[in-house]
Write an enzyme that holds these catalytic residues in place. Sequence first.
Site, PDB file in Angstrom:
ATOM      1  N   GLY A  20       0.895  -1.244  -0.186  1.00 39.21           N
ATOM      2  CA  GLY A  20       0.045   0.060   0.007  1.00 39.21           C
ATOM      3  C   GLY A  20       0.901   1.435   0.214  1.00 39.21           C
ATOM      4  O   GLY A  20       0.467   2.198   0.635  1.00 39.21           O
ATOM      5  N   LEU A  21       1.802   1.257  -0.911  1.00 39.53           N
ATOM      6  CA  LEU A  21       2.991   2.330  -0.674  1.00 39.53           C
ATOM      7  C   LEU A  21       2.778   3.431  -1.653  1.00 39.53           C
ATOM      8  O   LEU A  21       3.262   4.464  -1.465  1.00 39.53           O
ATOM      9  CB  LEU A  21       4.229   1.785  -1.098  1.00 39.53           C
ATOM     10  CG  LEU A  21       4.749   0.520  -0.242  1.00 39.53           C
ATOM     11  CD1 LEU A  21       5.899   0.002  -0.797  1.00 39.53           C
ATOM     12  CD2 LEU A  21       5.203   1.319   1.208  1.00 39.53           C
ATOM     13  N   SER A  22       1.711   3.326  -2.314  1.00 42.26           N
ATOM     14  CA  SER A  22       1.463   4.356  -3.591  1.00 42.26           C
ATOM     15  C   SER A  22       0.298   5.219  -3.504  1.00 42.26           C
ATOM     16  O   SER A  22      -0.634   5.026  -3.864  1.00 42.26           O
ATOM     17  CB  SER A  22       1.512   3.876  -4.676  1.00 42.26           C
ATOM     18  OG  SER A  22       1.692   4.782  -6.025  1.00 42.26           O
ATOM     19  N   ASN A 110       7.078   2.602 -16.365  1.00 46.97           N
ATOM     20  CA  ASN A 110       7.985   3.517 -15.396  1.00 46.97           C
ATOM     21  C   ASN A 110       9.480   3.549 -15.499  1.00 46.97           C
ATOM     22  O   ASN A 110      10.248   4.354 -14.833  1.00 46.97           O
ATOM     23  CB  ASN A 110       7.525   3.507 -13.833  1.00 46.97           C
ATOM     24  CG  ASN A 110       6.149   3.735 -13.729  1.00 46.97           C
ATOM     25  OD1 ASN A 110       5.321   2.888 -13.128  1.00 46.97           O
ATOM     26  ND2 ASN A 110       5.282   4.841 -14.337  1.00 46.97           N
ATOM     27  N   GLU A 174       8.161  10.352 -14.721  1.00 50.90           N
ATOM     28  CA  GLU A 174       7.570   8.951 -14.294  1.00 50.90           C
ATOM     29  C   GLU A 174       7.807   8.157 -15.478  1.00 50.90           C
ATOM     30  O   GLU A 174       7.055   7.046 -15.533  1.00 50.90           O
ATOM     31  CB  GLU A 174       6.142   9.081 -13.814  1.00 50.90           C
ATOM     32  CG  GLU A 174       5.909   9.889 -12.538  1.00 50.90           C
ATOM     33  CD  GLU A 174       6.238   9.065 -11.277  1.00 50.90           C
ATOM     34  OE1 GLU A 174       5.649   7.888 -11.242  1.00 50.90           O
ATOM     35  OE2 GLU A 174       6.734   9.526 -10.547  1.00 50.90           O
ATOM     36  N   HIS A 250      -1.347   8.245 -13.208  1.00 51.94           N
ATOM     37  CA  HIS A 250      -0.279   8.544 -14.662  1.00 51.94           C
ATOM     38  C   HIS A 250      -1.127   8.575 -15.750  1.00 51.94           C
ATOM     39  O   HIS A 250      -2.278   8.266 -15.746  1.00 51.94           O
ATOM     40  CB  HIS A 250       0.644   7.062 -14.832  1.00 51.94           C
ATOM     41  CG  HIS A 250       1.788   6.977 -13.927  1.00 51.94           C
ATOM     42  ND1 HIS A 250       2.085   5.825 -13.241  1.00 51.94           N
ATOM     43  CD2 HIS A 250       2.430   7.930 -13.398  1.00 51.94           C
ATOM     44  CE1 HIS A 250       2.974   5.885 -12.636  1.00 51.94           C
ATOM     45  NE2 HIS A 250       3.436   7.336 -12.444  1.00 51.94           N
ATOM     46  N   CYS A 371       1.179  -1.057 -17.638  1.00 49.26           N
ATOM     47  CA  CYS A 371       2.074  -0.773 -16.840  1.00 49.26           C
ATOM     48  C   CYS A 371       3.272  -1.716 -16.727  1.00 49.26           C
ATOM     49  O   CYS A 371       4.522  -1.305 -16.694  1.00 49.26           O
ATOM     50  CB  CYS A 371       1.611  -0.908 -15.322  1.00 49.26           C
ATOM     51  SG  CYS A 371       0.550   0.430 -14.861  1.00 49.26           S
TER      52      CYS A 371
END
Length: 448
Positions: A20-22, A110, A174, A250, A371
């Site tokens: 859950g870092l983003s 990315n 990015e 993005h 992605c």
Amino acid sequence: MSAYEVNFDGLVGPTHNYGGLSYGNVASQSNSQAVSSPKDAAKQGLAKMKALMEMGFRQGVLAPQERPDVAALRRLGFSGTDAQVVEKAAKTARPLLAACSSASSMWTANACTVSPSADTADGRVHFTAANLNCKFHRSIEHPTTSRILAAMFANDKHFAHHPALPAVAQFGDEGAANHTRFCKDYGAAGVEFFVFGRSAFDARFPEPQRYPARQTLEASQAVARLHGLDEAGVVYAQQNPAVIDQGVFHNDVIAVGNGEVLFHHEDAFLDSERVLAELQDKLGRRGGRFVAVKVPRAAVTVEDAVRSYLFNSQLLNRAEGGMLLIVPEECRNNERVWAYLSQLTASGGPIREVKVFDLKQSMQNGGGPACLRLRVALDETELAAVNSQVILTPALYDSLTQWVDRHYRDRLTENDLADPQLLVECRGALDELTQILKLGAVYPFQID
């Protein structure tokens, strides 16, 4: 000379987990702390690569990164043996350990921005690694990314590599997630489309209010300069701040393009009419016929687009004509999105076919088909100069599948990141992978 679009997909790393870092990525945040399956994730990605290869598309592989990133933890003050560094971080700074264990390099859209030789001043393919400085867990990727790209595209006659832009907010970059190229033919001069979320120095551009705009106009302009792009072949557009605030972190979550076609949501850009007119004009001057396929908000809301990742799809030119759209299973599970896609393929427009893939492990972390891949346009001579061991073949697919089976865990939780044995497993897997892909020493543990 013939030219091709080659998709280089990221191999999912052994530490794939849901940290859950983003912030700003709805799927990443909503699935935080769920149990992941690194083995399933890697195999789902490989299955997509194999399917596209069997359909006749040229497919490559991009290696994952070493995780946990012990060197990053040492820079943050943790000391001792590698095992002690992991144990100390787990005990006193669990969020930092989670960030340094992220497998986010799997999303190779990315990794960098790529400009084909037909567009650049020196006639080489140019690569600029993305600094990804908006998120700490991604900002530590670019040194290894640069080494891996240099090992894949090693011929100086054909390929030019640039380091990441300065890692400051004014030059947030990015990579290809905010970059699209339009062209009549992959070997012909095209138009490179840079989409930014904000300007660092010009207050006239509005900004989102809830989530950060990760790409700056200034970063996009710097990449265009580094690659030696002609202004006549470049278009800049601002992403709609309102959709960023709805989870469109993005541009590739709200638009995808290829060849002469842009598939986009009605609310994707600010000043859409001007942007589309400029694309049409500039591509027309280069012999192309720009076609915009606009998805109206009445048919698909931004919320539906974010939940289904409709636009985070792969748009591919079929040999028999028309275009193929590669979408995640979530599109079929969304009634409104699937109804729209059914109408789209029956409409006689440029997009003629849709294929669905199960990428749940990646989707739950906020990354779909687009992605997972980095697009590189190459002519025959350039393709021959690429490290041949990273181009997918049936034999390489079998080798990588067996490699995953040998080294990857079936399940992983946040608590498992504290296990020093995971680092040992990861390094063993990557050491073997560099031999399979003939990359040489690209990881810190192989260099130090």
